[in-house]
Design a protein around this motif. Structure first.
Motif, short mmCIF file in Angstrom:
data_model
loop_
_atom_site.label_atom_id
_atom_site.label_comp_id
_atom_site.label_asym_id
_atom_site.label_seq_id
_atom_site.Cartn_x
_atom_site.Cartn_y
_atom_site.Cartn_z
N GLY A 81 0.81 -1.19 0.00
CA GLY A 81 0.00 0.00 0.00
C GLY A 81 0.86 1.26 0.00
N PRO A 82 0.23 2.44 -0.12
CA PRO A 82 0.99 3.69 -0.19
C PRO A 82 1.93 3.90 0.99
CG PRO A 82 -1.30 4.07 -0.78
CD PRO A 82 -1.21 2.67 -0.27
N ARG A 83 1.46 3.65 2.21
CA ARG A 83 2.28 3.89 3.40
C ARG A 83 3.45 2.92 3.47
NH1 ARG A 83 -3.10 5.32 2.61
NH2 ARG A 83 -3.53 7.23 3.79
N ASP A 84 3.18 1.66 3.14
CA ASP A 84 4.26 0.68 3.14
C ASP A 84 5.26 0.96 2.04
OD1 ASP A 84 3.22 -0.71 5.32
OD2 ASP A 84 1.95 -1.96 4.05
N SER A 85 4.78 1.46 0.90
CA SER A 85 5.69 1.81 -0.20
C SER A 85 6.62 2.93 0.22
CB SER A 85 4.87 2.24 -1.43
OG SER A 85 4.08 1.18 -1.92
N LEU A 86 6.08 3.94 0.92
CA LEU A 86 6.92 5.03 1.40
C LEU A 86 7.91 4.54 2.44
CD1 LEU A 86 7.67 8.02 1.57
CD2 LEU A 86 5.80 8.32 3.23
N MET A 87 7.46 3.67 3.32
CA MET A 87 8.34 3.11 4.34
C MET A 87 9.53 2.40 3.70
SD MET A 87 7.47 0.06 7.07
CE MET A 87 7.27 -1.11 5.72
N LEU A 88 9.28 1.61 2.68
CA LEU A 88 10.35 0.88 2.01
C LEU A 88 11.28 1.83 1.25
CD1 LEU A 88 8.27 -2.16 0.67
CD2 LEU A 88 9.83 -2.13 2.63
N ALA A 89 10.70 2.89 0.67
CA ALA A 89 11.51 3.87 -0.04
C ALA A 89 12.44 4.61 0.92
CB ALA A 89 10.61 4.85 -0.78
N LEU A 90 11.90 5.03 2.08
CA LEU A 90 12.71 5.72 3.08
C LEU A 90 13.79 4.81 3.65
CD1 LEU A 90 9.93 7.71 4.97
CD2 LEU A 90 11.70 8.64 3.47
N GLN A 91 13.43 3.54 3.83
CA GLN A 91 14.42 2.58 4.34
C GLN A 91 15.58 2.43 3.37
OE1 GLN A 91 15.11 -0.80 3.19
NE2 GLN A 91 16.65 -1.02 4.81
N LYS A 92 15.25 2.39 2.08
CA LYS A 92 16.28 2.23 1.06
C LYS A 92 17.16 3.47 0.97
CE LYS A 92 16.93 0.89 -3.78
NZ LYS A 92 16.24 0.47 -5.03
N LYS A 93 16.56 4.65 1.11
CA LYS A 93 17.31 5.89 0.99
C LYS A 93 18.15 6.20 2.23
CE LYS A 93 16.12 7.26 -3.13
NZ LYS A 93 17.14 7.44 -4.21
N THR A 94 17.64 5.87 3.41
CA THR A 94 18.34 6.22 4.66
C THR A 94 19.25 5.11 5.15
OG1 THR A 94 16.52 5.41 6.05
CG2 THR A 94 16.43 7.72 5.33
N GLY A 95 18.92 3.86 4.80
CA GLY A 95 19.69 2.74 5.32
C GLY A 95 19.28 2.34 6.72
N TRP A 96 18.24 2.98 7.26
CA TRP A 96 17.76 2.63 8.60
C TRP A 96 17.03 1.29 8.55
CZ3 TRP A 96 15.07 7.77 10.56
CH2 TRP A 96 16.04 8.78 10.62
N LYS A 97 16.84 0.69 9.72
CA LYS A 97 16.04 -0.51 9.80
C LYS A 97 14.58 -0.17 9.55
CE LYS A 97 18.99 -3.02 13.06
NZ LYS A 97 19.08 -3.70 14.39
N VAL A 98 13.86 -1.14 8.99
CA VAL A 98 12.46 -0.90 8.63
C VAL A 98 11.65 -0.48 9.84
CG1 VAL A 98 10.35 -2.02 7.84
CG2 VAL A 98 12.49 -2.47 6.64
N GLN A 99 11.86 -1.15 10.99
CA GLN A 99 11.05 -0.82 12.16
C GLN A 99 11.30 0.60 12.65
OE1 GLN A 99 13.26 -3.31 11.87
NE2 GLN A 99 14.27 -3.83 13.83
N HIS A 100 12.53 1.09 12.49
CA HIS A 100 12.84 2.45 12.91
C HIS A 100 12.17 3.47 11.99
CE1 HIS A 100 16.75 0.85 14.96
NE2 HIS A 100 15.65 0.57 15.63
N VAL A 101 12.19 3.19 10.68
CA VAL A 101 11.51 4.07 9.73
C VAL A 101 10.02 4.10 10.02
CG1 VAL A 101 10.95 4.44 7.30
CG2 VAL A 101 13.25 3.71 7.94
N ARG A 102 9.45 2.93 10.27
CA ARG A 102 8.01 2.84 10.51
C ARG A 102 7.62 3.59 11.78
NH1 ARG A 102 3.89 0.83 7.17
NH2 ARG A 102 1.99 1.06 8.37
N ILE A 103 8.41 3.43 12.83
CA ILE A 103 8.12 4.12 14.09
C ILE A 103 8.15 5.63 13.88
CG2 ILE A 103 9.01 4.61 16.39
CD1 ILE A 103 9.90 1.68 16.54
N LEU A 104 9.16 6.12 13.17
CA LEU A 104 9.28 7.55 12.92
C LEU A 104 8.07 8.05 12.14
CD1 LEU A 104 10.85 10.19 13.00
CD2 LEU A 104 12.04 9.48 10.91
N MET A 105 7.67 7.33 11.10
CA MET A 105 6.51 7.71 10.31
C MET A 105 5.26 7.78 11.17
SD MET A 105 7.02 5.50 6.78
CE MET A 105 5.29 5.73 6.34
#
Length: 231
Positions: free
Chosen positions: A139-163
């Motif tokens: 979905g849109p939110r998960d797509s953004l989460m994966l995009a941010l994870q790829k760009k920042t190199g952060w762990k997925v759970q950290h990106v998700r928590i921040l979002m």
């Protein structure tokens, strides 16, 4: 043989996308129950409710509009359009939310509010499991989460928590309902999906396999070396 392969491809197509759409409908039902319970929603729904309270329009409409914004950001970050499933998720989830908010009456007693909230969380968990099972795209939110994870190199759970924190804060400032339901959702949805996702995946896989067995039985030796590409 070519006609048989084409028929099987169509069957798989309709099963996958039918399951995907059914999952979105189930999610819409769960979200509508939590919204009507008025005991706090999921972070993104708090934002949608806050936008509705502040600017008007419906919760489902804001879900669609925010989904469009999120997809645009994702496309900019990844320099590519998201999958079709993300666009369908954005559109139909908002439609289903508004449909069920219109159909389901608001509860009149506190006990019923809690029942609707808890039921909504479980239903959302199953909706997530059902729509993910066929693999039609995030979905849109998960797509953004994966995009941010790829760009920042952060762990997925950290990106998700921040979002979630950012979205929840903005929604709260706009007047969205933040209460016990929000806490239960944030801390409990992961466990719920941990149960529903493998359950839904097993059911989906069994439906595909059952259809293939029926074809094998009907077609006999013509199907001996056939493989439909499903892993």
């Amino acid at each position: 043989m070519r006609r048989i392969e084409l028929s099987n491809t169509k069957r798989i197509f309709f099963i996958r996308w039918g399951t995907f759409m059914f999952g979105l409908m189930v999610m819409g039902l769960g979200i509508a129950l939590m919204v009507h319970a008025e005991l706090g929603g999921a972070p993104w729904d708090v934002l949608h409710i806050g936008l509705t309270n502040h600017f008007g329009l419906t919760v489902g409409t804001w879900s669609i509009l925010m989904g469009l914004v999120v997809l645009s950001i994702t496309a900019f970050l990844m320099k590519a359009w998201p999958q079709m499933g993300a666009f369908l998720n954005m559109l139909f989830l908002g439609i289903f939310i508004d449909l069920f908010l219109w159909i389901i009456p608001a509860p009149t007693h506190l006990l019923l509010q809690y029942v609707m909230m808890l039921t909504g969380i479980i239903i959302i968990g199953y909706g997530i499991g059902i729509y993910i099972a066929p693999g039609c795209g995030a979905g849109p939110r998960d797509s953004l989460m994966l995009a941010l994870q790829k760009k920042t190199g952060w762990k997925v759970q950290h990106v998700r928590i921040l979002m979630e924190v950012v979205v929840l804060t903005v929604g709260w400032l706009l007047g969205g309902t933040v209460f016990i339901g929000t806490l239960i959702f944030c801390f409990g949805i992961g466990s719920v999906v941990g149960v529903t996702l493998p359950h839904c995946k097993r059911i989906f896989d069994s439906i595909l396999k059952r259809g293939k067995k029926d074809e094998d039985f009907n077609e006999g030796s013509l199907r001996t070396h056939y493989h439909d590409g499903i892993s």
